[in-house]
Design a protein around this motif. Structure first.
Motif, short mmCIF file in Angstrom:
data_model
loop_
_atom_site.label_atom_id
_atom_site.label_comp_id
_atom_site.label_asym_id
_atom_site.label_seq_id
_atom_site.Cartn_x
_atom_site.Cartn_y
_atom_site.Cartn_z
N GLU A 275 118.40 -29.86 79.58
CA GLU A 275 116.98 -30.22 79.49
C GLU A 275 116.63 -30.88 78.16
O GLU A 275 115.99 -31.95 78.16
N PRO A 276 117.05 -30.32 77.02
CA PRO A 276 116.71 -31.00 75.76
C PRO A 276 117.38 -32.37 75.62
O PRO A 276 116.86 -33.23 74.89
N PHE A 277 118.52 -32.60 76.28
CA PHE A 277 119.14 -33.92 76.21
C PHE A 277 118.24 -34.98 76.81
O PHE A 277 118.19 -36.12 76.33
N ARG A 278 117.52 -34.66 77.88
CA ARG A 278 116.59 -35.61 78.47
C ARG A 278 115.47 -35.94 77.49
O ARG A 278 115.09 -37.10 77.31
N ALA A 279 114.89 -34.90 76.88
CA ALA A 279 113.83 -35.13 75.92
C ALA A 279 114.35 -35.83 74.66
O ALA A 279 113.62 -36.59 74.01
N GLY B 286 117.60 -29.31 63.62
CA GLY B 286 116.64 -30.18 64.28
C GLY B 286 115.86 -29.47 65.37
O GLY B 286 115.68 -28.25 65.36
N ARG B 287 115.43 -30.27 66.35
CA ARG B 287 114.50 -29.81 67.37
C ARG B 287 115.21 -29.46 68.69
O ARG B 287 114.98 -28.41 69.27
N ARG B 288 116.07 -30.34 69.14
CA ARG B 288 116.74 -30.16 70.43
C ARG B 288 118.17 -29.65 70.27
O ARG B 288 118.69 -28.96 71.16
N ARG B 289 118.83 -29.99 69.16
CA ARG B 289 120.26 -29.71 69.03
C ARG B 289 120.61 -28.22 69.04
O ARG B 289 121.69 -27.86 69.54
N PHE C 211 126.85 -38.57 73.92
CA PHE C 211 128.23 -38.17 74.17
C PHE C 211 128.33 -36.74 74.70
O PHE C 211 129.21 -36.42 75.51
N GLY C 212 127.42 -35.86 74.27
CA GLY C 212 127.47 -34.48 74.75
C GLY C 212 127.31 -34.35 76.25
O GLY C 212 127.77 -33.36 76.84
N PHE C 213 126.67 -35.35 76.87
CA PHE C 213 126.51 -35.30 78.31
C PHE C 213 127.86 -35.40 79.03
O PHE C 213 127.98 -34.99 80.20
N LEU C 214 128.87 -35.94 78.36
CA LEU C 214 130.22 -35.96 78.94
C LEU C 214 130.65 -34.54 79.29
O LEU C 214 131.14 -34.27 80.39
N GLY C 215 130.50 -33.62 78.34
CA GLY C 215 130.92 -32.25 78.57
C GLY C 215 130.01 -31.49 79.50
O GLY C 215 130.46 -30.70 80.34
N ILE C 216 128.68 -31.71 79.36
CA ILE C 216 127.74 -31.03 80.25
C ILE C 216 128.04 -31.38 81.70
O ILE C 216 128.10 -30.52 82.58
N PRO D 222 103.15 -37.67 76.31
CA PRO D 222 103.06 -37.65 74.85
C PRO D 222 104.29 -37.06 74.20
O PRO D 222 104.96 -36.18 74.78
N ALA D 223 104.59 -37.53 72.98
CA ALA D 223 105.79 -37.07 72.27
C ALA D 223 105.76 -35.57 72.02
O ALA D 223 106.80 -34.91 72.06
N THR D 224 104.57 -35.00 71.78
CA THR D 224 104.48 -33.57 71.49
C THR D 224 104.76 -32.70 72.70
O THR D 224 104.96 -31.50 72.56
N LYS D 225 104.77 -33.30 73.89
CA LYS D 225 105.02 -32.54 75.11
C LYS D 225 106.22 -33.10 75.88
O LYS D 225 106.36 -32.84 77.08
N MET D 226 107.05 -33.89 75.21
CA MET D 226 108.19 -34.48 75.89
C MET D 226 109.09 -33.41 76.50
O MET D 226 109.55 -33.53 77.64
N GLY D 227 109.36 -32.35 75.76
CA GLY D 227 110.25 -31.30 76.24
C GLY D 227 109.68 -30.53 77.41
O GLY D 227 110.35 -30.33 78.43
N VAL D 228 108.42 -30.09 77.29
CA VAL D 228 107.85 -29.28 78.36
C VAL D 228 107.66 -30.10 79.63
O VAL D 228 107.89 -29.61 80.74
N TYR D 229 107.30 -31.39 79.49
CA TYR D 229 107.14 -32.20 80.69
C TYR D 229 108.49 -32.54 81.33
O TYR D 229 108.59 -32.64 82.55
N MET D 230 109.53 -32.71 80.52
CA MET D 230 110.86 -32.89 81.10
C MET D 230 111.28 -31.61 81.83
O MET D 230 111.93 -31.66 82.88
N GLY D 231 110.91 -30.45 81.28
CA GLY D 231 111.22 -29.19 81.96
C GLY D 231 110.44 -29.03 83.25
O GLY D 231 110.99 -28.60 84.28
N ILE D 232 109.15 -29.37 83.23
CA ILE D 232 108.35 -29.31 84.45
C ILE D 232 108.87 -30.30 85.48
O ILE D 232 108.89 -30.02 86.68
N PHE D 233 109.32 -31.47 85.00
CA PHE D 233 109.87 -32.48 85.91
C PHE D 233 111.06 -31.91 86.67
O PHE D 233 111.33 -32.31 87.81
N ASN D 234 111.76 -30.97 86.05
CA ASN D 234 112.89 -30.34 86.73
C ASN D 234 112.45 -29.52 87.94
O ASN D 234 113.26 -29.27 88.83
#
Length: 502
Positions: free
Chosen positions: A131-135, A86-89, A26-31, A434-446
């Motif tokens: 970026e954290p929303f993608r991960a 949490g981790r991304r919030r 739902f937060g993506f509505l505002g973003i 891998p789950a441990t690198k989901m955030g950094v790889y989503m960031g690199i994907f950007n």
């Protein structure tokens, strides 16, 4: 013990209900509300503050540059974060607060350069949340539900963008002033930005309060968690030599541009080459460990699926950036016959662009409902090829259609492409990292969203001037062809559960 027995002994990631997926997206509505206001109105703000049309791509450079810098940093940090939220919030919330403040300030910019600086702040803040929303989807959902999760994000992106894009048009019809004197932004745009700030903060706050996250150790224990790859042993001397080579090439390109008197926007391309060389040089001079070295090493050792998706993303986002920059000038010139930002005709045309952007986002929301069905029937790759091809036809048709009302049909194709670009590449990617690198790889994907935008900034002005005599509609034709190319490239990508690419 066999591999199958070991995997069956590990817990499966629970499937989430429809409303749980709704809350987490739902937060993506505002973003996207803030992002859509930026895309539909920033060129208008720049022109209102006196920017000539040939300089607008350079003023937009703040947006992709901030994404290039911010997203991998946020991804790296969020992979290593665990707090009471949490981790991304935590990143969702911080980004939303900063973006809200930027939205309140931008339409009140007294000068062009302050507006350009606020675009930098706004885009950086949106990227901190985005970026954290993608991960987040990759973290929370099992493999089978990820296409639905990213499609739900596309749905909220569509809904948020519809309302945001049409706001100035609607406010004008409610009697709010739609014209302003030289150097001023109309009240329709100003009030739309105020409303957007409130929507952004409230919707992200809903996701922060209504969702929970798995602790890192729990996330890594699930049966769909890929093992973390071994850290590559980079040859520091070789890395530094490669960096020096790229730096020399960047310098040669800049010298050629200067000596030949080429379009000054091409310096962006030379700067990109040189900056990559500097990054490699720095990596060669420092040892392993630390955020910068980790991001550079992960960039070097990307999974093969991610490398192939990078090509798909390049052509997709090159096309989108062409659309965002040049649609306002194309529609106001071709259909409303004005380039005077103080005229009623220009502002009527700019408001109609807001309606068109709302339309493609509305069609994207509908496409997001259809995409899971398409994936089940045709698979991820062929569904994406179909959708971006519709988008290519839509962009090219904008330059050919002369009745502005029929441009809504063009937006139907663009909407399907937009929904697909925001969902299916991420579904393909999240199953390969891998789950441990989901955030950094989503960031690199950007990177492969940002780099084509920087290339667009450096090349589009020159291409339009050389091939289309400066007519902005030419940029949309180039964008349409680029979408067709991206669709063909996706057939090169391996799909989960298949042995090889087509």
């Amino acid at each position: 013990m066999t591999e199958r027995t070991e995997r069956s002994a590990t817990p499966r990631k629970p499937q989430l209900s429809f409303w749980q997926i709704w809350n987490m997206c739902f937060g993506f509505l505002g973003i996207q509300f803030g992002f859509a206001l930026q895309n539909a109105n920033v060129s208008r703000i720049f022109q209102s503050l006196g920017a000539p049309i040939e300089d607008i791509p350079m003023l937009w450079i703040a947006a992709p540059l901030t994404g290039l810098i911010v997203q991998p940093i946020v991804g790296y940090l969020s992979d290593r974060t665990w707090t009471g939220l949490g981790r991304r919030r935590p990143y969702f919330l911080v980004g939303a607060v900063l973006a809200t403040l930027a939205l309140l300030a931008m339409p009140n910019s007294p000068t062009l350069w302050i507006a350009a600086g606020l675009l930098w702040v706004l885009d950086a803040s949106i990227n901190i949340s985005m970026e954290p929303f993608r991960a987040f989807v990759g973290d929370q959902l099992p493999t089978a539900q990820r296409p639905s999760g990213y499609a739900m994000q596309s749905f909220f992106i569509g809904v948020g963008s519809v309302v945001a894009s049409v706001l100035p048009f609607a406010l004008a019809h409610l009697g709010v002033g739609n014209t302003a004197g030289p150097g001023e932004v109309p009240d329709t745009v100003r009030y739309a930005f105020y409303f957007g700030g409130a929507v952004l903060l409230l919707s992200v706050g809903w996701t922060v309060l209504r969702t929970r996250e798995y602790p890192p150790e729990t996330l890594q224990s699930f049966d769909d968690a890929l093992p973390e790859p071994p850290r590559p042993n980079r040859d520091r001397v070789r890395c530094a030599l490669f960096g020096a080579s790229w730096l020399v090439v960047g310098g040669l390109v800049a010298t050629t541009i200067s000596m030949c008197g080429l379009d000054r926007q091409l310096y962006v391309l030379a700067g990109m080459i040189g900056a990559f060389g500097v990054a490699l040089l720095v990596r060669g001079m420092i040892g392993a460990g630390g955020g910068f070295a980790t991001v550079m090493d992960d960039l070097h050792s990307m999974p093969p699926t991610m490398v192939r998706l990078a090509v798909v993303q390049f052509f997709s986002w090159f096309a989108l950036f062409a659309m965002w920059i040049y649609t306002t000038s194309t529609v106001t010139q071709l259909h409303f016959h004005s380039s005077d930002t103080t005229s009623a005709a220009y502002n009527e045309g700019a408001n109609w662009v807001g309606v068109l952007f709302a339309a493609y986002n509305g069609f994207a929301a509908l496409a997001a409902i259809a995409i899971p069905w398409m994936v089940r029937r045709w698979g991820l790759r062929w569904s994406h090829l179909c959708n971006v091809s519709l988008g290519g036809l839509g962009l090219i048709s904008i330059a050919l259609i002369r009745d502005s009302q029929w441009l809504l049909l063009s937006m139907l194709g663009v909407g399907f492409a937009w929904a697909s670009i925001l969902s299916l590449p991420y579904a393909l990617l999240s199953d390969s990292v891998p789950a441990t690198k989901m955030g950094v790889y989503m960031g690199i994907f950007n990177f492969f969203i940002v780099i084509p935008q920087l290339v667009a900034v450096s090349l589009l002005g020159a291409l339009v001037k050389f091939f289309f005599a400066g007519a902005p509609a030419g940029a949309l034709v180039i964008g349409g062809v680029s979408l067709f190319v991206s669709g063909l490239c996706v057939l090169w990508v391996r799909e989960p559960g298949t042995g090889a690419a087509a």
